[in-house]
Structures are given as C-alpha cells and as structure tokens.
Design a protein around this motif. Structure first.
Motif, short mmCIF file in Angstrom:
data_model
loop_
_atom_site.label_atom_id
_atom_site.label_comp_id
_atom_site.label_asym_id
_atom_site.label_seq_id
_atom_site.Cartn_x
_atom_site.Cartn_y
_atom_site.Cartn_z
N PRO A 112 -10.30 -96.49 38.86
CA PRO A 112 -10.52 -96.62 37.42
C PRO A 112 -11.98 -96.97 37.14
O PRO A 112 -12.65 -97.60 37.97
CB PRO A 112 -9.60 -97.78 37.02
CG PRO A 112 -9.36 -98.54 38.27
CD PRO A 112 -9.46 -97.57 39.39
N ARG A 115 -14.30 -99.50 32.21
CA ARG A 115 -13.56 -99.60 30.95
C ARG A 115 -12.05 -99.58 31.21
O ARG A 115 -11.30 -100.36 30.62
CB ARG A 115 -13.97 -98.44 30.06
CG ARG A 115 -13.34 -98.46 28.70
CD ARG A 115 -13.87 -97.31 27.89
NE ARG A 115 -13.46 -97.42 26.51
CZ ARG A 115 -13.84 -96.60 25.57
NH1 ARG A 115 -14.67 -95.62 25.85
NH2 ARG A 115 -13.41 -96.75 24.34
N ASP A 116 -11.60 -98.67 32.10
CA ASP A 116 -10.19 -98.63 32.45
C ASP A 116 -9.73 -99.94 33.07
O ASP A 116 -8.63 -100.43 32.79
CB ASP A 116 -9.91 -97.48 33.42
CG ASP A 116 -10.13 -96.11 32.80
OD1 ASP A 116 -10.11 -96.03 31.55
OD2 ASP A 116 -10.33 -95.15 33.56
N ARG A 117 -10.56 -100.51 33.94
CA ARG A 117 -10.21 -101.78 34.58
C ARG A 117 -10.05 -102.88 33.55
O ARG A 117 -9.14 -103.70 33.63
CB ARG A 117 -11.29 -102.13 35.61
CG ARG A 117 -11.17 -103.49 36.23
CD ARG A 117 -9.89 -103.75 36.97
NE ARG A 117 -9.65 -102.79 38.01
CZ ARG A 117 -8.47 -102.60 38.57
NH1 ARG A 117 -7.43 -103.30 38.18
NH2 ARG A 117 -8.30 -101.71 39.50
N GLU A 119 -9.14 -102.51 30.44
CA GLU A 119 -7.89 -102.26 29.72
C GLU A 119 -6.69 -102.69 30.55
O GLU A 119 -5.73 -103.26 30.03
CB GLU A 119 -7.78 -100.79 29.35
CG GLU A 119 -8.76 -100.36 28.27
CD GLU A 119 -8.75 -98.87 28.02
OE1 GLU A 119 -7.97 -98.16 28.68
OE2 GLU A 119 -9.53 -98.42 27.17
#
Length: 145
Positions: A112, A115-117, A119
């Motif tokens: 990820p 940003r994904d992490r 989230e």
C-alpha cells in the motif's frame, strides 16, 4: 605514448571509478573497440572508436588522446569526443525516462502507498470493538463456580 590498454584508458577518461571495474565490464563484453569485442589488454590509440554499454545506453566515443594517469574531469573529457549519434541516443533515453509513467500508479495490488496505509490504520482505530467477542471473564457471571 602512442598506445594504452583499454581498461587503463577507460579509467583515466573517468568512465569507471576504478580500473578493476573497467576490466570487469570489459570481461562482460560491454566494451567494443572499432566494432570488435575488447579484452582488458587491448590497446587503443588516437582515432579508435570505443562503444561502452552503460546500463540501457551505449555511449560511442572517439579516442582523441591517451593518458595513463587519472586527472580532473575537465582534463579527462579532452581524451575523447562523443559521437552525435551517441548524444542523440542519450537525449532520447533521458526524454523517455522523463515522460515515462510513475511505476507506483500501475500497481493494482502489492504494497500500500502511504495514503493507503493511513486509511488502513484509521479504519483499525475506529473499528467497533464493543461488538467483538472477548475471552475475558465477566465478574457478574459466577455460574461456573
């Protein structure tokens, strides 16, 4: 001095940091002199054409001078002249790298992004922990005793 070993010349012309690195690249057939694959002991003279494959780009230079000593970069650049075809190929490769897409944008799965992490971490913190089963013993439940 009218002839010099190719590995020593490549080192003196600052194509490689050490003479042994130059010899290793020559041993991997990445250096050609006048169209022939070179050996480290091959001697070059002024006027020879040397093709050096550095990564994805092949640099083609004409030997202008010989030096057995490694000097400053401005002096080393006077030992050779790069061919116009080689300069154009380098410019095309540079432009291709600049215009290429970001590799991370093509990844559908995998690691990820930052940003994904964030989230994922936010979702874990705000999870509804009250509805989960717990293995703890309630003090009100004394039916087991």
């Amino acid at each position: 001095m009218d002839r010099l070993r190719i590995d020593k010349w490549l080192w003196a012309a600052r194509f490689f940091k050490t003479r042994s690195l130059a010899a290793d690249e020559i041993g991997k057939n990445r250096v050609q002199v006048n169209g022939d694959i070179a050996k480290a002991s091959r001697e070059v003279k002024a006027g020879d054409t040397v093709a050096i494959r550095l990564g994805a780009v092949t640099r083609t230079v004409t030997v202008l001078g010989l030096s057995g000593q490694r000097g400053p970069a401005p002096v080393a650049q006077q030992l050779y002249e790069e061919t116009p075809e080689s300069i154009a190929a380098q410019a095309a490769m540079r432009e291709q790298r600049r215009m290429g897409s970001e590799p991370a944008l093509a990844i559908v799965q995998g690691r990820p992004t930052k940003r994904d992490r964030r989230e994922l971490d936010g979702a874990a913190r705000h999870a509804d922990w009250d509805n989960r089963w717990s293995a703890s013993i309630d003090p009100d439940d004394e039916t087991d005793r």
